[in-house]
Every structure is written in structure tokens, then in C-alpha cells.
Motif scaffolding. Structure first.
Motif, PDB file in Angstrom:
ATOM      1  N   GLY A  70      52.549  22.032  61.126  1.00  0.00           N
ATOM      2  CA  GLY A  70      54.007  21.729  61.767  1.00  0.00           C
ATOM      3  C   GLY A  70      55.130  22.735  60.592  1.00  0.00           C
ATOM      4  N   GLU A  71      54.979  22.051  59.461  1.00  0.00           N
ATOM      5  CA  GLU A  71      56.261  22.979  58.569  1.00  0.00           C
ATOM      6  C   GLU A  71      55.669  22.920  57.421  1.00  0.00           C
ATOM      7  N   PRO A  72      56.091  24.238  57.024  1.00  0.00           N
ATOM      8  CA  PRO A  72      55.948  24.794  56.101  1.00  0.00           C
ATOM      9  C   PRO A  72      55.122  24.012  54.374  1.00  0.00           C
ATOM     10  N   ALA A  73      56.118  23.674  54.583  1.00  0.00           N
ATOM     11  CA  ALA A  73      55.887  22.422  53.593  1.00  0.00           C
ATOM     12  C   ALA A  73      54.445  21.722  53.251  1.00  0.00           C
ATOM     13  N   PHE A  74      53.780  20.749  54.600  1.00  0.00           N
ATOM     14  CA  PHE A  74      53.285  20.576  54.746  1.00  0.00           C
ATOM     15  C   PHE A  74      51.843  21.589  54.972  1.00  0.00           C
ATOM     16  N   PHE A 130      57.794  27.441  50.299  1.00  0.00           N
ATOM     17  CA  PHE A 130      58.178  29.110  50.988  1.00  0.00           C
ATOM     18  C   PHE A 130      56.973  29.845  51.547  1.00  0.00           C
ATOM     19  N   GLY A 131      55.959  29.177  51.810  1.00  0.00           N
ATOM     20  CA  GLY A 131      54.424  29.967  52.442  1.00  0.00           C
ATOM     21  C   GLY A 131      53.297  30.190  51.803  1.00  0.00           C
ATOM     22  N   ALA A 132      53.172  29.351  50.666  1.00  0.00           N
ATOM     23  CA  ALA A 132      52.314  29.583  50.206  1.00  0.00           C
ATOM     24  C   ALA A 132      51.407  28.471  50.413  1.00  0.00           C
ATOM     25  N   LEU A 133      50.091  29.362  51.241  1.00  0.00           N
ATOM     26  CA  LEU A 133      48.766  27.526  51.472  1.00  0.00           C
ATOM     27  C   LEU A 133      48.142  26.931  50.444  1.00  0.00           C
TER      28      LEU A 133
END
Lengths: 324, 324, 324, 324, 324, 324
Positions: free
Chosen positions: B255-259, D259-262
Motif C-alpha cells: 500500500g504505502e512506501p513506509a510499509f 524513501f523506497g528502500a525495501l
């Protein structure tokens, strides 16, 4: 009858048409004379206007929230069209086509409502049956429920939108009550129908969709609780614990405090309600957004609130007609 | 066979039993002699242990991840029971009852899997039918898929949990594809089945559920994409755009980058998938949590991750059996 | 009468004393026999206990929330004292000294309440005078208002704490209504008295301070609005707009949605109320915290919720007695 | 050849010039006739245009992404210049000066690339040498690598920008591998070169820099992992653990999930890579921003994304030429 | 001389040894007699203690912050060892081995400092040369600078740690000033040396590393600015604008307000300084953490502040010796 | 003398008037000739302008920050009025009416200041009395203190605003020091007067209110600490601990790091100061905002920074005159 809709008004046009008067502000020129700034609207948008002459007469004859008949011409001010008003008079609400001023669902709201009534008649929980009987017998309530929008901008932002949203959720709730064991079906469906009921008074949607004073001060959650409380007082033998669970669904349906939930969902039914509300709202927000965009493009423009472009892909036919 | 489960071990007990060896750390005493700190587990929990004698022999004969047979006694160290190990030897995996060490679903995973296979056979999109044929014909994949958990702690944290979760979501997806018009049913169900597929390798669940090296470095999202890519290379005529939409569902399902979503959901199907994943995960997390608590209490204890107590209310019977 | 307070109980002690029974959980041993885990409390803290014998008889004779007389001895379990209960019987609430079980303000709550009554009698707004007459004539309300705590842990977490907090805020509100011109003094003081009124039912404080079912499901904001609504229905000629402003102060007093405000403060009075609530709560939270710490040290220990050590500096004498 | 650049077009100008066609949307007037809205661009900016006549012929002859020759005149619409198009025809890409349409580095990309090749030839890790041999021998890859931008807007947002960024980071990585002991130099430099490699396909930069469909659906991280995987399949004896560490650097180089780090950086090399990526990106973003502003002013205007004005101070000469 | 270090103290031990006295709190028993709770420390950790006899004499003879000689025995209280003190007397600081109480760098701090001095002698900016001459000629400053730690817990948390950190950053700054054109090398290196200089007074590190009163009230940023200001007042012809740029580097080196930067970095040098501070701190935090863990394991335990396990991979030899 | 204020300038007007020159940027046309872009301001707003002729002469004769006399005419550029300048010459500051260019408080700043002086003369703490004597005897300080604004935009954003804000807070502080026992009145009032003192130099308010270089690089907190330090050096016998508490109030008055507090408030006085600063700032920000809006409307327009509409309700008379 409307000839010119706001969307198609350009500098140079002559106007002789009906609008909703959204705002009216009296101001003073440097020479001491007064003038009137106004905002006019119809279902295609809003346009600013100004009244230089007969200011007091005109201002005295109309109020924000009225439908008005306006004559004048369109000039340009700081890069956008501006209507220079010559005459403006109030028009009785029953003399206008409401659908020219507020977008409305294409669906038959009586039928949609009938489906909801039928659904509540299947309830096996006595107090919940009585609660909905109280709601359905309240004609003023039913009339408003068939008319209210579900939002000002985001999703189901049109007359009848709240009913469309609640019915879709109630049908989903019914399916999910079968999918997961241990759910209280009646409670879940009741929550689906009532969670946003305060929007009947949170919004004002006589001439344009906007927040009411009460809506801005109290929010639809508090108003909805008051509306449910009022009906509960008419019923005997309401189990207090279960009534609190129903109210809890209204209190918690936004999921997290930061999004307006006073308490997070603490029962299984409240959890489910939150997720299907989120699902139904967002799916419809995106479909409404896609429906306004050029269907030949793969991507929509950037959706500011949801923060992304959407990909149409195979979605060739996503009319927001009745789901379920 | 297990006699003592970790949960019931108390200071003073004598131990002669099987465990999973979770960790093994060689340390040095101040007098220069070595000793071994270990962590043992079974499906009821973990217990620390120490080996003072025959350290090298014992350490040389077992590895973290082994099943081991342990004899010794239980003392207390800094307020918690500690196992003082006398002997510890490896036990072949086929000599233990796997279910003593890892919790597993009560359901018949072959039947659950068969339901999934049936569902994919209804697909009308050729490349998606071929994709699932490729997966189902891969015996190693199917075996792992029937065994993998869906999480270490939060929801479906037991053997077979991933399959239970994916089947529940696939069935929900099928219902929702009917509820909303304009959805690509095959794509949505495919996403429901494959969105967490990387968990087959993200977790190590031979003797206990933990993250694998690969899982910690790459995440189940990247691993899942690799697994899908590998199968796609075996199929001809895959429409690149549709394959990217399927991968997008894996990329965006949090759903969201932070998750953990590299991109937010940008298609209607990816949006729906995200919400039903959230719904199914949370409902099951809460039901699993409730199932461990005293059923006579109205409220559960505080759930640290979800940040609240849950109210049982009318939920008398919330066994996490197969839904849908 | 209490001999031993929880704070001073050590392993080895023999117990023959009164406690509040906070929790009672029936569990089963591996041999099939049942035992009872309990939590006992008095105003100095809580202690865990266990009942091994006569389990059914004892469990049948007491309920969580009762005062109980307990005999037994203290052992140690996993590093903390544990009470092994031999007998436990219910004690009538009027047979115990309430102040042994719940901390209470040292101040005379009747006097504090009288000051509030006097303050509301200075109101010049008729409907607000009538509203408070309705509250003050409701004996059950007044009794509860003199007893309720303002919090479980953070500030004014003792019997009478809510009254202390509301009076302090009302006096501050009165001063600030003079300091800034253009404030509606009556409305501001009314908000100061009523903003937390829902805490009368959000908390259960018969034997120990804890949340009530209703409190956890609905929050003191919703309960408070219901209480105000109930009294407003008894008054004629309430100006709807002003009543909504009063309710808005309850709705918004937490300032931001993330902290539980359904709407942010949108009137000057609601803004002021929010700030003086924050001021009075935090000042008292810090003073209560300092009062429990060694007065000879410059710094307090770390306050986990506020995230810092506090510096005592010149604060030699910060008894939380009545302010203003 | 370009005569007029977008930046200098004003109402009243006559246009006979080449542009990149960025967008093309067919719309319908109220009288039923169609017209075409377009967006044209060159390296100095974008301008909107409209086609009223010969709409079908013109629309059928050009596609978004084409270079086009346009004749017409410039009017003003809602405060900004608008091009009223009379004729528009496609121009073959080899007939235009690419640098008129897309900004490009002033540096010699062949030389920059040669420096990178030299650096990878110093590797002592066999599989990493083989990996880069595979990349450098792939002519299509090398051509794209020399051309790709590193961003659409923020930093190195010009043709060749990705190569400039990767070389700068690789040189920095080499220095830092010496500064801190215990770093795997080859792995760190490999990560510096490959961390953003997915941008070759995340962006479309034929006529203007924009995101590709694949880029929006999958992100450069997923695309980069696929590109590395494809090359790894061509090499024998790749140590799986080390390959996962290399992929981990791609997965984690954005530092935090938000910020887009998996995954966050979990190896020393991944940590270092994240910091030097942040350093090199931000330094260049600020220098590019400063270079566009009036050099005689001490402060730049407000940078919306970075949220501040920058102080030029002694920075008299901050040409973004090759660093290191 | 130390015999027993805290780390190896167990219940049952007899103690006759030196410690740092960290805390001393006088309390009162229920019988009215006083007792003393204390915390003792050495470089391996902390242990709680209690004094039951001769309380006043002992309490009067020692202060928190003293080195003390203690005799007594070790019991267990609530699951952890507790020292029951028989005698405790102050020991003069010059009678103990400082390194027994506080961890210290293995490096030669005189040599490290000499390298810094040399570096500042290469400056070509007169006022910066004079500034460092003023610092280096201040013997009290130099002595403290060679001793101060860079943190209490996270990174370089040992005597000499600040110097190690500043030198590493200064060397990095020198390299980066060459890598990017347009940087003011002298200013950047000056910032690298002075950015944390307030830690000389933010921490108290005579007997154990802890925050000073001044440190907790003002932070090392404010203290550092005061220290620089004091030296600047001794120099003539300081260009005010450049001095503000130097102070800005101290003000902004934490990067963002939420992490303690009063202003975000607004010059290129301040930006670079922020990134190399972050890089050097985190690299060393992770290496210090790895150095304490079992070197035979691939993964470290969970790092609570950084929120992850770290992967050792090929890092066989990561001694935190002098970098660069 | 001003004839035309910016607010009332329209396309077509002829200009012969005085302005503050806010910005001046020299640019180059495509034909190689230079032109000048400027921004002019008075207390009603800003307007852009351009100089096409005599560019060098005009540019050489005026500087940003000057008052200027301008002749020219008003055209329209991209939808907003633009002044085409024919002549522009500097005007001596003493030749203009300062109040035409910068809004200023209506109150008598000498009287306000006198009230503050009186308040500090009631102090019983010697060093604080001496500190304020040092401030009040510094004529340059007092002159600036009577003139400085408290903000650029949000609250008290007019000449004298800082003094109005500090006096209001000091009076409030005095009342609250009585309300809560245990507060150090002198310290609290001193903090109220000095917490924002750095704004004297953070802002430049000669011709328009903007940030100074020093303000942007160091913030008013650091500047304020320097100003207090400078005065403290002139006083003997300052108790270091109390001086640190005063500085701590400056350091922490923003409450949280994310809002610019280097340390959170750690003393009772610092806590109180933070809350009354927040209270006084917000109340005044809202009242200033309301004062600019049409008084006949119930709701203000949307306040972008505070994120809401405000409800005027009974607030008929909210002139921001001196409070308290």
C-alpha cells in the motif's frame, strides 16, 4: 433553464442564465463606494463575479445558498474569466432543474433504498430491526438519506452518493459475514448502513455541496452518534453493550486517530467495517477520477490527494454504476 | 517423542527430550575454558541453555537448525529457567513429529491447494493459465507452498498459513471481482495467489520459523518477483504490459512506501488487492490473538503491535478455521 | 484495616490483609486440575497471585472489582514476588478504607466543588446558567464528579483529580478571558468545566482506576457529548449555534486529530481551552512525577511518556496542592 | 534547426519550428466538432497548444514522443502563452539536433565510460569482473548507459547524468574503501555503478525525460534487479551469498522504507553506498539549482523539495563539471 | 586494582574492589531507619547495591562521581545480582587505573591530535589558522579534547572517541574537498573538527560517561557555539559572514530539525559536513556493535536504535582502529 | 508621499510613487541586451516590475533594501499586473513615511516598554535585575526592541509586534506564577521577555520584513543566546546553574525538536513558557487573520498553515489591541 454551463464560459460571452449563489461579500472601493464580490456555481464548476451597480438593491435581494438568475457579460481578471453582473434576482428552488446545479447519481435512489430496507428486514436481532424501522419510518430522514452526497470532493461526491456508498458496503458486508466465521452479520450490516449517517447534516447540499456549520464544528461522526442516539431512545430493551458496539463502529470507522477515529477498531466487526469503507471509498474515488479523464490515455493525470498517476490498463469500461 | 513442552518447564525439572536447536554460541570463561550458550525451541516457545562439559564434542555434533535430543536439568538464571545440558545429539528430521516443533494449520493443505488449482483453471486469460500450470507442475514449489507460513509472528504464523491466507484472499477476490464492474478477475485472483509467494524463501521453517539470509537481504517482494520471472521465462506470448501489471501487484501490495510498497497501487486491481490483503491479515491476526486469550474475559490483553485491547463482545466462537 | 501495602511486600512475608481484586483468570494445569491467576492491588501498586487449592469455591465467591480479604504467603516467581493465596473472601465496600486502595486528593472536594458552583453562578448567559443548574441538581452526577480521576496514569490520576483539574482550568480560563479581549468568558469557563466530563464514565474507579467498557469503546469525548446532550434536552431556548460551540470545545480540546481531536479548534475559545488543558495537564503530570522522586537529586529519572529527565533546579517545594 | 526556444516564446510570436510532442489529447467541442490539445517541449521548457483545423489529419500523422515541425501563432489563454497550431508534421529523429530538446552533460561520455571500465578491470573478485564484462559487452546496454539521465527533475536530470553520477560515486567509493578498513572494495564499487541501473528503463528519454510505463509500475529498483539477474544467469560460479549482497545494495540504497528502500542497509557496504548516494545526489541537486540562479545574489530562491533557500557564500565557481 | 569486573559478578561472590559510584539515593524503611541505594560501575557495566548499616557515615564520605573502594557480598534481588555493601570509602582518582572504569581508544591520542594540528597548519585562510592556534594553545581544551567521548552509547562511546571521530571526518573532508570542485576546503575541515566540540562539556566522563547538567539543558550544539565564540573574541579581523558560515555548520550538522538541527544545511560545505558526519557515525556505530557480537555468526542480534540485524558477510576483520 | 498602494494597482495605471525595493536581478535578453527584474513593496503587498531602458544607470543607483521613487506604467504579464519602470531613484529613509511601507502596531511602544521595565524592577533575584538593567541601558537594544516584528507572516508580523508579544506573555507569566505554586516568578518572566530576543537580528525590517543572512544561518535561538551571553559577561556573580536555566528556556521554548527546540522543556518554568508562547502566538495569529476577513461572514477563508477555517461565532470585536 440553463444555457451556458460554467465550464464553457469564456471572456466575451453574454450571460442570461441561472446559477447557485455560493458566496456574497460586500467590499468598499477606495472612493468609498461599495461593490459586491460573488461566486456562482453550477454542476460543472464555479466562476467569480462582481457587481458594480445597484449594489445595495441586488445585495438585499439574494442570499448565499439561493438560486439566482443573472444577466451580465464575461471579462477577464488576472488571467481567469470574471462575470460582470448587471442584474441578479433570486429564483425559487422549484423553478430550477436541481440536476443542473448539483451532480447526481444516474441510479434510481428509490430502488437503492428499497434494497437496503429489504436487507434490514432480514435481521434476526430484534433491537436492530426496531432501530431501522424507526429510521425508515422517519420520512424526513429517508428523504435526506436518498439525497445526501458522501463527500464534497473525494468519492461519491454527488447527490445520492451516500446511499450508493452505503448500499455497496452493506452488500459487501453481507458477503464478508459469510466469508469469515464468527462475525455478527446484523451488527456488521447495521454499521455499514449507519457509519456515515451524520453526513446528512455534515453537508449542506441544497444548491451546492459544502460543509454545514454543524458539520465543521462537530464532524459527521458526532452528528451520526446523535442521530442514532435519538432513534435508540425510541426503542425499548436495547442491550446497552450491543448499542455501544454499534456506536463504536461509527466512532472507529476511520481506522486511526490521525484520520479521525476517536478509538481504533476494537471489535472484529469494527475492523471489517473500516476495511470495507476504505476499499469502497478508494475504489470509487479512483473510478470517478478515471471517468473524468481522456479514456484514450494509459495514465490519468496526477491525483493530488492520493499522490500518484493511475494506470488504466485494461479498464476500458469503468462506469460508476451500481456495484454488487 | 516430546514429553515436556517448553511452556511447562520449571526450575528443578529433569529433561530428556527433543527440541529444535535455534542458536549456538561458543563463549569463553574467565579461566580460559569454553562453554556453549544455546537456545532450544518447540512449538510452545523457547528456552535458553548452557553446556559446561564436553563442550567441543557436543558443539561439533550439532548445528543451529538441527533437531536435537537433550538430557539435563533445569535451574534458574536471572529470574528465568535455564537448561543445564548434559548431552545433546542431532536427531534426523524424519525421526521427529514436525508438529511438535512448529504450529501448523488443522486444515487439509492438499484440499486447500486443490481449491486454488480449480480456481486458476477457470481463468480465461491464456498466459495466466499457463503461468499457473507452470507453478502447479513444479513439485518443489507446490510442496513448499503447502508448508510455508505467512509470517513469523503476526498472522497465519504457522505451517500452511501462507496457503490458508492466499486461498482466503483468492475467494474474496473472486467475490469482489463480481461486486465491482470493470475489474479484471483473472488478474486480481492471480495477484491474490502470488502476492506473498516470496515468503516460500523469505522464511526458513524447517525446525522453527525465522527469516532466511536471503529473506533479510532481499525481502519477500523481490524474491517473489524473481520466482514469477523465472516461470514467465518458460511461457511464450506473455503480454509484457499485463505481466508488468501482475508484477506491480506484488510491488505495491503493502500500500504505502513506509510499509514496504516500492510503488503505491496504481491500478484498480492492485488497489483491491492491497485492501483485501490488509483485511485478511488483520482479521486473522486479531482472531489468532483472541484464540490465545482467556475466553471468559470481555477484553483481550494489550496487543503491542496493533496498540489496543480487543473486545470480544459476542465473538464466542472464532476458531480460525477455513474461511469462505 | 491494611497492614501490608503492596509496595513493601517481599518474598517470605505472611499476608493477612485486604486488597482490590483487579483480575481473575481460571487456567488449567497439565494434570487437568484448575488453578486461578489473580492480580491484587492497593494504592501503592499491584501484585500477582495464584490460588492452587479450593479453586472453585474461592473463584465462585469473588469477582474482579471486589474488595477481598486474603491470607497466604509470598514466594518469588521469575524474579518478582508472587502471593500464594490460601483464602480469599469478598469484603463489603463499606467495610474498607477507600483511601487505602485508591490514591485521592488531599483537598476538600466539597469546597472545590463549591468554588465551581460559585463561578457558574456569575454567568450572564442564561442557557449556560440553566445548563449548570441542571448538572449541579443532579446528585448522582455531583457525587461522581467529586470522585472521578482525570487519568489512569498521566496526570491527576487520583480520586478527585478530575475536579482539581477542572477547577484549576476554570480559574485560569477566567484570568485569560480578562487578558485577551473578545473572548466569551461564560463559554470558555463552561468548556473548562465540561471538556473532560465524559471521564466520569470513561473510567471505572470503584476499587482501582481502569477504563470502563464504555470508555474503551466510545472515549470520554463521545460520552461527554452524550452527557451534555442529555442535560440540554431539559432546557428550553438553547441557542443551537452556541450549543454547537460548546460541544465543539469538547470535540476539539485535544488539539489535533492524531491526539484525539475529531476537529481542530476552530473558535478562539476552543483554541484557548486546548492550550490551558495542555498546560494544566502537563504541569501537573511533571509535578506528580517529581513528587515521587528523591527530592535531593537535581534530575528526575527518565519519564518514558514525555521522553526526558526533568530538572528540579530551584523547585524545592512543589506539592501538588490546590492551585490558583 | 530551432529558432525559437520555449522559454522565449511570447504572445504575438509567429512559430515555424521543431519541438518534441509530449502529449496529445483529442477533445470535443460543445458543437460536436473535435479539437486537439497538445503539449510541446524543448530543452528550455514546455508550452501548451491547440489544433482547431484539420484535426483528424494532424492527429493521425503524429504520436506523443515524436519530434514535430509546427507552424502557427502564439496567443494567450488564462494568463499563459498558448500556441495555436496551423500545421504539425513528424520529423525523423535523425533530422533534429537532439541537444536542442534534451539537456545533456558537457562531458565526453565515452571518456567517462572508459574510466568506469578501467575501474572494474582492477577488480580482484572473479565473478564481479565477469559480471561487468557481461555488461560492457552488451552494446545496447552501453549505449543506453551513456545516454540515460539520473532523474526527471532533482539531480543529474540531463542526458548522460546517470553515468556522471555513477562515475562520481564509484570514485568516491574507491576512496572510502581505503579510508575505512574492513570494506569489500570490489563489492562497494560494483554497487556504486549498478545501484541505479534500472533507470535505463525507468525513464523514457527519446524526446523528453519522463517515466516509462514500466518505470511507474515497477520502479528502477525492481528493473535494476532484473537487469542484474539477467547478466548473472550468463556467468558460472556466482557465489549466491555475495550475489545477494550485491542485490541487497540495490534493494536498500534509498536508506529507509519511507524513501523506497525495501530493506534498510544491513551490510557495511550497503550503508556506505546509501550515504555516498545521498551525498552525491544532494550536492549535485544543489549545485544544479544554484547554477540556474542569478550568481550575484547571496541566496538562491526557495527550493521547494529541499525546503530552504541556499546560501552561495564563497561559492563563486560551482560548474557541475566532472568531479573527482 | 580491580579484581572483579561487573560483568562477571554473580550471586554468592565476595567483593573487595574499586568501582565508580554512579548514583546514591537515601531512602527510608517502614521502621523509620534510613538505607542507601547505590549504583556502581566499571567499564564492563553497572550493578545495583544497598547499604543497610553505618548508613550516615558511609553516605557522608562519598559522592556520586567518586571512585570508591567497596567490600561486601552479592545477593540476588528480583532476578538480578545486588551488592550488599559492608564498607565503602572514597579513593583518590590518581590511585585508580582510569582505563578500568571507562573504555578508551587503543590509539595514541597524542599522535591523533598531532595529525589534526598538522592539518590545520595547511589552512590558507588566516582567520581559521588563528582560530585553531587559539584552540591548540589552550592546554585545558587540548587535554579535554584528547579525552572526551563522542557519545554515551551509540558510536565512539569511549575516551578519545571524539578525537577519533573528528580526525576521521577531517581526513574524509580533505578528500571530498578535492573530489567536488567549488568547495571551501579550509571551512569544511574546520567544521569537521569543531562540529561536535560542545561534547567536551555536554558529557561528564570523569568516572563514567553521562550527560552533564549543562549538556542536558543546553545541548552540545549551544555549548559548542559558545566555545567557538569565546575563541573568536580573541582574534582580530574575523570576517563576520564567514564566521557565521562556520557556526552554521555547527547549527545544522544534524541535518533536520527533528534530529536536532536548528536550521537545515544551507551551504554546500554544511551539506557535505552533515553527510560525512552521518556516514562516519553510523559506520562506527555498526562496527562497534559487530565487534561485541559472536564473530562466528552471520547476523548480529537486533540493533534496537537502528532497527535491524546486521549481516557480517565477508567482514571478517573490522577492528575499529584508526581509519584513513 | 504614497498615492497608489500596491493592493490597488491595476493594469493601465500610471505610477509616480515611492516603494521599497525588495529584489533586483540583472538578466540578459536573447539579443544580448540587459534588462532588470525587480520586486517593489509597500505595506499592502508586492508587485513585480521590469526595466528595459537605461538599465545600467538605474541598476547602479539603487540597491535592494532601498526606498525608491519610481515612475512608469502598469501592464499585465502572465495574468498579473507588472510595472514597466521608466525611472527609479533612491530616496533617503528619512524622506519617507515608514508606516507606508511596513505595518506597525497602533499601540504606544514607549508605554509598552515602560510596563516591561516596571515589571523587571519588581524582581527579587539580583542577577536577573542586573541582567535587565544591562539590557535597558543599552540604547541600541531598546530602540531595536521597540521596532522588531515577531514574525514575517504568522503572528505579530508588524513593527513593534515582538514587544507586544513579549509584554503579553510577561503579564500572563506573572498571573500563572501565582496560579501554580512552586514556580520561580522572576525566572519565568525573564524567559517570557527574552525567549524571542534573537528576532531583533533574525529579521531585517528596515524597508520590508524579511530574514537577515545571520537569521537564516543561525536562527533567532542561537542569536538570542549570544545576546544574553554578551550581557551576562557584564555582570558579576551570575549563578551558573540559574543562567543555564534561563538559556534553557530560550533553547526549549519551541517545545519539540521537530519545531526547533534543541532540547524539550526540562524545567517547570520552561514548560510553562512553551505553553504560553504557543497560546499567545496562536491566539494572535488567528485574531490577525480574522481581522483581515469580511466581518459579516461566520467563517474565515481557509488558513493554509493552520489547516482550517475559523468560526467567528460571537467574536464581534477582536481588535488586536494590547491584551492584559
Amino acid at each position: 433553464m440553463k444555457n451556458h454551463f460554467v465550464q464553457s464560459i469564456s471572456p466575451g460571452d453574454t450571460i442570461d442564465d441561472e446559477f447557485a449563489l455560493v458566496e456574497k461579500t460586500m467590499l468598499q472601493k477606495r472612493d468609498g463606494n461599495q461593490y459586491l464580490n460573488i461566486i456562482l456555481a453550477d454542476r460543472t464548476g464555479q466562476i467569480k463575479g462582481v457587481v458594480w451597480d445597484n449594489v445595495r438593491t441586488i445585495a438585499g435581494a439574494v442570499e448565499a445558498g439561493d438560486f439566482v438568475h443573472v444577466t451580465g457579460s464575461v471579462s477577464e481578471y488576472r488571467g481567469t474569466p470574471q462575470l460582470v453582473v448587471r442584474t441578479m434576482t433570486a429564483v425559487a428552488p422549484d423553478k430550477v432543474q436541481a440536476e443542473d446545479f448539483l451532480p447526481a447519481t444516474d441510479l434510481d435512489v428509490d430502488q437503492l433504498h428499497e434494497r437496503l430496507v429489504k436487507l434490514t428486514e432480514t435481521f434476526t436481532t430484534p433491537w436492530l430491526r426496531h432501530l431501522f424501522e424507526a429510521f425508515w419510518q422517519d420520512q424526513a430522514f429517508v428523504t435526506a438519506f436518498k439525497k445526501a452526497p458522501a463527500a464534497k470532493l473525494m468519492h461519491h461526491a454527488y447527490l445520492g452518493g451516500l446511499l450508493v456508498h452505503c448500499l455497496s458496503m452493506a452488500v459487501l458486508a453481507d458477503k464478508i459475514a459469510v466469508h469469515y466465521n464468527g462475525l455478527d452479520r446484523d451488527l456488521l450490516i447495521a454499521g455499514a448502513i449507519l457509519h456515515d449517517i451524520g453526513k446528512l447534516r455534515e453537508f449542506d447540499y441544497s444548491a451546492a455541496i459544502d460543509y454545514s456549520d454543524e458539520g465543521r464544528l462537530l464532524s459527521h461522526i458526532v452528528i451520526g452518534l446523535e442521530m442514532v442516539d435519538e432513534k435508540l431512545r425510541q426503542i425499548v430493551d436495547v442491550p446497552r453493550d450491543q448499542a455501544n458496539q454499534l456506536k463504536h463502529m461509527i466512532v472507529s470507522h476511520h481506522g486511526e486517530p490521525a484520520f479521525g477515529a476517536l478509538e481504533p477498531p476494537k471489535t472484529i466487526e469494527a475492523l471489517v467495517l473500516h476495511y470495507i469503507d476504505d476499499l469502497d471509498s478508494k475504489i470509487n474515488a479512483v473510478r470517478d477520477f478515471m471517468a473524468k479523464e481522456d479514456p484514450s490515455q494509459n495514465w490519468t493525470s496526477y491525483h493530488r490527494i492520493l499522490g500518484r498517476h493511475f494506470y488504466r490498463g485494461n479498464q476500458k469500461d469503468i462506469l460508476p454504476k451500481a456495484d454488487g
